[in-house]
Design a protein around this motif. Structure first.
Motif, mmCIF file in Angstrom:
data_model
loop_
_atom_site.group_PDB
_atom_site.id
_atom_site.type_symbol
_atom_site.label_atom_id
_atom_site.label_comp_id
_atom_site.label_asym_id
_atom_site.label_seq_id
_atom_site.Cartn_x
_atom_site.Cartn_y
_atom_site.Cartn_z
ATOM 1 N N ALA A 251 35.504 -43.775 -52.285
ATOM 2 C CA ALA A 251 36.429 -43.223 -53.280
ATOM 3 C C ALA A 251 35.733 -43.009 -54.609
ATOM 4 C CB ALA A 251 37.629 -44.152 -53.447
ATOM 5 N N ARG A 252 34.420 -42.874 -54.585
ATOM 6 C CA ARG A 252 33.632 -42.625 -55.787
ATOM 7 C C ARG A 252 32.325 -41.957 -55.380
ATOM 8 N NH1 ARG A 252 31.561 -46.702 -59.364
ATOM 9 N NH2 ARG A 252 30.148 -44.969 -59.763
ATOM 10 N N GLY A 253 31.511 -41.581 -56.377
ATOM 11 C CA GLY A 253 30.227 -40.958 -56.083
ATOM 12 C C GLY A 253 29.256 -41.910 -55.414
ATOM 13 N N LEU A 254 28.176 -41.354 -54.873
ATOM 14 C CA LEU A 254 27.229 -42.158 -54.102
ATOM 15 C C LEU A 254 26.140 -42.780 -54.969
ATOM 16 C CD1 LEU A 254 26.841 -39.989 -50.868
ATOM 17 C CD2 LEU A 254 28.390 -41.892 -51.339
ATOM 18 N N LYS B 175 26.760 -45.385 -56.619
ATOM 19 C CA LYS B 175 27.050 -46.804 -56.434
ATOM 20 C C LYS B 175 27.895 -46.993 -55.182
ATOM 21 C CE LYS B 175 26.974 -48.261 -61.304
ATOM 22 N NZ LYS B 175 27.766 -48.910 -62.404
ATOM 23 N N ILE B 176 27.767 -48.157 -54.594
ATOM 24 C CA ILE B 176 28.620 -48.512 -53.464
ATOM 25 C C ILE B 176 29.772 -49.356 -53.989
ATOM 26 C CG2 ILE B 176 28.778 -49.839 -51.326
ATOM 27 C CD1 ILE B 176 27.296 -47.199 -51.054
ATOM 28 N N TYR B 177 30.976 -49.007 -53.564
ATOM 29 C CA TYR B 177 32.155 -49.767 -53.983
ATOM 30 C C TYR B 177 32.945 -50.195 -52.751
ATOM 31 C CZ TYR B 177 36.441 -51.147 -56.303
ATOM 32 O OH TYR B 177 37.519 -51.868 -56.744
ATOM 33 N N PRO B 178 33.287 -51.499 -52.661
ATOM 34 C CA PRO B 178 32.925 -52.579 -53.584
ATOM 35 C C PRO B 178 31.458 -52.985 -53.427
ATOM 36 C CG PRO B 178 34.133 -53.469 -51.730
ATOM 37 C CD PRO B 178 34.173 -51.980 -51.565
ATOM 38 N N SER C 276 28.469 -38.087 -58.582
ATOM 39 C CA SER C 276 27.993 -39.333 -59.186
ATOM 40 C C SER C 276 28.511 -39.489 -60.615
ATOM 41 C CB SER C 276 26.465 -39.353 -59.192
ATOM 42 O OG SER C 276 25.945 -38.284 -59.975
ATOM 43 N N GLN C 277 28.898 -38.378 -61.249
ATOM 44 C CA GLN C 277 29.379 -38.410 -62.637
ATOM 45 C C GLN C 277 30.865 -38.711 -62.747
ATOM 46 O OE1 GLN C 277 27.586 -34.625 -64.532
ATOM 47 N NE2 GLN C 277 27.306 -34.365 -62.328
ATOM 48 N N ASP C 278 31.579 -38.672 -61.629
ATOM 49 C CA ASP C 278 33.022 -38.860 -61.662
ATOM 50 C C ASP C 278 33.384 -40.316 -61.899
ATOM 51 O OD1 ASP C 278 33.543 -36.179 -61.204
ATOM 52 O OD2 ASP C 278 33.510 -36.417 -59.024
ATOM 53 N N GLU C 279 34.373 -40.530 -62.733
ATOM 54 C CA GLU C 279 34.866 -41.882 -62.975
ATOM 55 C C GLU C 279 35.703 -42.337 -61.783
ATOM 56 O OE1 GLU C 279 34.182 -43.845 -65.510
ATOM 57 O OE2 GLU C 279 32.937 -42.343 -66.534
ATOM 58 N N ILE C 280 35.670 -43.621 -61.513
ATOM 59 C CA ILE C 280 36.487 -44.164 -60.440
ATOM 60 C C ILE C 280 37.825 -44.618 -61.017
ATOM 61 C CG2 ILE C 280 35.470 -46.469 -60.683
ATOM 62 C CD1 ILE C 280 35.872 -46.780 -57.636
ATOM 63 N N ARG D 286 42.296 -45.355 -59.725
ATOM 64 C CA ARG D 286 43.161 -45.685 -58.597
ATOM 65 C C ARG D 286 43.491 -44.471 -57.732
ATOM 66 N NH1 ARG D 286 48.282 -49.538 -59.510
ATOM 67 N NH2 ARG D 286 46.508 -50.892 -59.976
ATOM 68 N N GLY D 287 43.702 -43.334 -58.361
ATOM 69 C CA GLY D 287 44.062 -42.142 -57.609
ATOM 70 C C GLY D 287 43.002 -41.703 -56.611
ATOM 71 N N ASN D 288 41.757 -42.099 -56.868
ATOM 72 C CA ASN D 288 40.677 -41.735 -55.939
ATOM 73 C C ASN D 288 40.923 -42.282 -54.543
ATOM 74 O OD1 ASN D 288 39.599 -40.871 -58.346
ATOM 75 N ND2 ASN D 288 37.605 -41.816 -58.044
ATOM 76 N N PHE D 289 41.502 -43.465 -54.474
ATOM 77 C CA PHE D 289 41.658 -44.118 -53.176
ATOM 78 C C PHE D 289 42.704 -43.410 -52.326
ATOM 79 C CE2 PHE D 289 39.848 -47.238 -56.015
ATOM 80 C CZ PHE D 289 38.819 -47.759 -55.257
ATOM 81 N N VAL D 290 43.759 -42.949 -52.958
ATOM 82 C CA VAL D 290 44.770 -42.186 -52.215
ATOM 83 C C VAL D 290 44.174 -40.857 -51.751
ATOM 84 C CG1 VAL D 290 47.007 -41.046 -52.365
ATOM 85 C CG2 VAL D 290 46.671 -43.273 -53.469
ATOM 86 N N ALA D 291 43.426 -40.192 -52.641
ATOM 87 C CA ALA D 291 42.804 -38.921 -52.273
ATOM 88 C C ALA D 291 41.775 -39.122 -51.160
ATOM 89 C CB ALA D 291 42.149 -38.291 -53.496
#
Length: 371
Positions: free
Chosen positions: A177-180, A182-185, A208-212, A214-219
């Motif tokens: 749910a974020r750029g590559l 970093k690995i989350y969690p 990689s520039q996108d902020e993480i 809550r909405g990312n996880f639903v998307a």
């Protein structure tokens, strides 16, 4: 700006609201992504009839600048891309109108593998759910060829599913749910490394520039649902991301399965509700899934049984594809696209429909023949 084809694709894919349908409509009237960014605002509005701010020069330049920064990041990492007109783009996504048109990826896994299963569930997995994940993956690994398991690398059921795949030598795809960058969690970084090393893949539609947030996880859940032939909900409370993924899978005409549990168990509430409302089929073992999906022993590689149409009706595009494949016998999608002079996304979308109707047969390596 020093832009190449990839720059324009990255920038085009990053436009707010860009999906399979919108991209197809724009590129039906504009020759290429490069033209989209080179044309004046007035030319774009005249050709498309649109009034969106995405046609503004400043917005498009900002997208290109971000794309160049993303390419710089990619040049120093093992991150690559797959675009919706590429032959390795997951064809299943083309049937999801809100799917992204570009995925960022790390690893080498066939996203168009024969059989793809998504396994999702609560972040507070119990021993019951964890054992089920392991046994399901182990049984499917023995009986289903070309198996790939998709999940979200999150705590709970997601990471249980990925680790079960690593134990039983099944390629697994983790959708972030974020750029590559970093690995989350972060606690699952070593798992992510092993996933890639063992023939799996980490994918995302975020830069990689996108902020993480809550909405990312639903998307992100729409990709988990759309990448697979079916979705299995191992455990879920009455509300949560797993139920959202199940609903998305249903909207994409995918099969949904849910593991039943005791009525007193809070993390079986969602699964029991899905089964009770006929939103999911009950699953207790691999046999339930294999039988429902018609992936039984002796029919490896087959999909759901299809009733062949006696007098099939085709759109003009489908008819052209059927004629070309009938004449060629076996044909690669790139050769088919070049021969027909049609956009790749249209050819792939039509092929998926013809495959589902039992008209054409999809083979490994993006090869197609008549069924």
């Amino acid at each position: 700006m020093n832009c190449d084809e990839l720059t324009y694709r990255i920038a085009f894919a990053s436009i707010r609201g860009m999906g399979i349908d919108l991209a197809g409509k724009i590129l039906d009237v504009i020759p290429s992504e490069r033209d989209f960014f080179m044309m004046s605002e007035e030319e774009l509005r005249a050709v498309t009839g649109g009034k969106s701010k995405v046609y503004g020069r400043s917005y498009r330049n900002e997208r290109l600048e971000r794309a160049l920064r993303e390419q710089e990041f990619m040049s120093h990492t093992n991150v690559g891309t797959t675009y919706y007109t590429d032959s390795d783009f997951p064809a299943r996504l083309l049937n999801a109108p809100d799917a992204p048109i570009m995925l960022y990826k790390c690893g080498d896994c066939d996203l168009n593998s024969q059989h793809v299963v998504s396994i999702v569930g609560t972040r507070k997995a119990t021993a019951y759910g964890s054992r089920f994940c392991d046994s399901l993956v182990a049984e499917l690994a023995q009986r289903v060829p070309g198996l790939v398991v998709v999940s979200g690398l999150a705590y709970g059921i997601d990471i249980c599913a990925h680790r079960a795949c690593l134990r039983h030598n099944v390629p697994t795809v983790a959708v972030q749910a974020r750029g590559l960058n970093k690995i989350y969690p972060a606690e699952h970084r070593n798992d992510a490394i092993e996933i890639v090393e063992r023939g799996g893949m980490i994918v995302t539609d975020y830069q990689s520039q996108d902020e993480i947030h809550r909405g990312n996880f639903v998307a992100r859940n729409r990709i988990i649902a759309a990448l697979a032939d079916c979705t299995v909900v191992a455990e879920s409370a009455g509300k949560g991301g797993a139920l959202i993924t199940a609903n998305l899978a249903q909207s994409y005409n995918r099969d949904v399965f849910a593991l039943p549990g005791r009525t007193s168990d809070p993390y079986s509430t969602g699964c029991n509700k899905l089964i009770r409302n006929n939103q999911a089929s009950l699953i207790t073992c691999a046999d339930d899934l294999i039988e429902a999906m018609r992936w039984g022993d002796g029919t490896a590689g087959s999909k759901k049984p299809r009733e062949l149409e006696l007098f099939p009706q085709f759109t003009p595009e489908e008819q052209a594809i059927v004629d070309a494949i009938s004449k060629a016998g076996d044909i690669h999608i790139n050769a088919l696209t070049a021969q027909l002079g049609m956009p790749v996304y249209k050819v792939m979308s039509a092929l998926v429909e013809l495959d589902c109707r039992g008209i054409v047969l999809s083979k490994p390596g993006c090869i197609y023949s008549m069924a």
